[in-house]
Design an enzyme around this catalytic site. Structure first.
Site, mmCIF file in Angstrom:
data_model
loop_
_atom_site.group_PDB
_atom_site.id
_atom_site.type_symbol
_atom_site.label_atom_id
_atom_site.label_comp_id
_atom_site.label_asym_id
_atom_site.label_seq_id
_atom_site.Cartn_x
_atom_site.Cartn_y
_atom_site.Cartn_z
ATOM 1 N N CYS A 136 0.569 -19.001 -6.836
ATOM 2 C CA CYS A 136 1.038 -20.074 -8.386
ATOM 3 C C CYS A 136 1.263 -21.119 -7.735
ATOM 4 C CB CYS A 136 2.666 -19.419 -8.253
ATOM 5 S SG CYS A 136 3.303 -17.794 -9.055
ATOM 6 N N ASP A 188 3.101 -22.800 -6.708
ATOM 7 C CA ASP A 188 5.123 -22.741 -6.590
ATOM 8 C C ASP A 188 6.264 -21.997 -5.566
ATOM 9 O OD1 ASP A 188 5.192 -24.597 -8.971
ATOM 10 O OD2 ASP A 188 4.618 -23.113 -10.468
ATOM 11 N N CYS A 203 5.270 -28.303 -8.703
ATOM 12 C CA CYS A 203 4.212 -29.306 -9.642
ATOM 13 C C CYS A 203 6.013 -29.494 -10.545
ATOM 14 C CB CYS A 203 3.982 -28.321 -11.136
ATOM 15 S SG CYS A 203 5.667 -27.138 -11.934
ATOM 16 N N CYS A 235 7.812 -21.255 -14.360
ATOM 17 C CA CYS A 235 9.366 -22.348 -13.160
ATOM 18 C C CYS A 235 10.746 -22.017 -13.413
ATOM 19 C CB CYS A 235 8.943 -23.621 -13.746
ATOM 20 S SG CYS A 235 7.459 -24.295 -13.237
#
Length: 143
Positions: free
Chosen positions: A34, A36, A59, A103
């Site tokens: 991912c 993340d 991010c 997210c």
């Protein structure tokens, strides 16, 4: 891709950042694929999340959603924190671009993972209380 002022503020000046050495629960979600990864730490007294911190590798949207999620659960009873949804996180940030919705899902899952760990440390099966926390697959995380 346009971000709201709130997303930019939480990215540039995130709240509750850091590790918590004496955490009562720690949850980590995400996947290197991912890009993340979120780790949430919670301190709990009398079923209330008295402190929460996060460390996020990802991010700007991942950092902003982590920051907002911690703000939304700090001071809340565990049962109320478990009601936090990715939609509530997005609304509190005045929205996210569609490609960044995952997210907010990660932020919701990170809180649930920390609460699950809190219960596990007390010898309580968290699944009936918290539910299953899905894994990230193919670069996206879903609830």
């Amino acid at each position: 891709m346009a971000y709201s002022e709130k997303v930019m503020e939480h990215f540039a000046n995130p709240h509750n950042v850091g590790e918590m050495k004496d955490a009562d629960g720690v949850g980590e979600v995400g996947n290197p694929k991912c890009g993340d990864i979120m780790r949430m730490y919670i301190k709990v007294e009398d079923d209330v999340i008295t402190d929460v911190k996060f460390m996020t590798f990802g991010c700007g949207a991942a950092i902003a959603t982590s920051s907002m999620a911690t703000d939304l659960v700090k001071g809340k009873r565990i049962e109320d924190a478990l009601k936090l949804t990715n939609k509530a996180v997005m609304e509190a940030l005045d929205g996210l671009p569609p490609v960044k919705v995952h997210c907010s899902v990660l932020a919701e899952q990170a809180i649930k993972a920390a609460v699950s760990d809190y219960y596990r440390r007390r010898g309580i099966d968290p699944t009936p209380i918290v539910g299953e926390i899905p894994e990230c697959e193919e670069g996206h995380c879903h609830v």
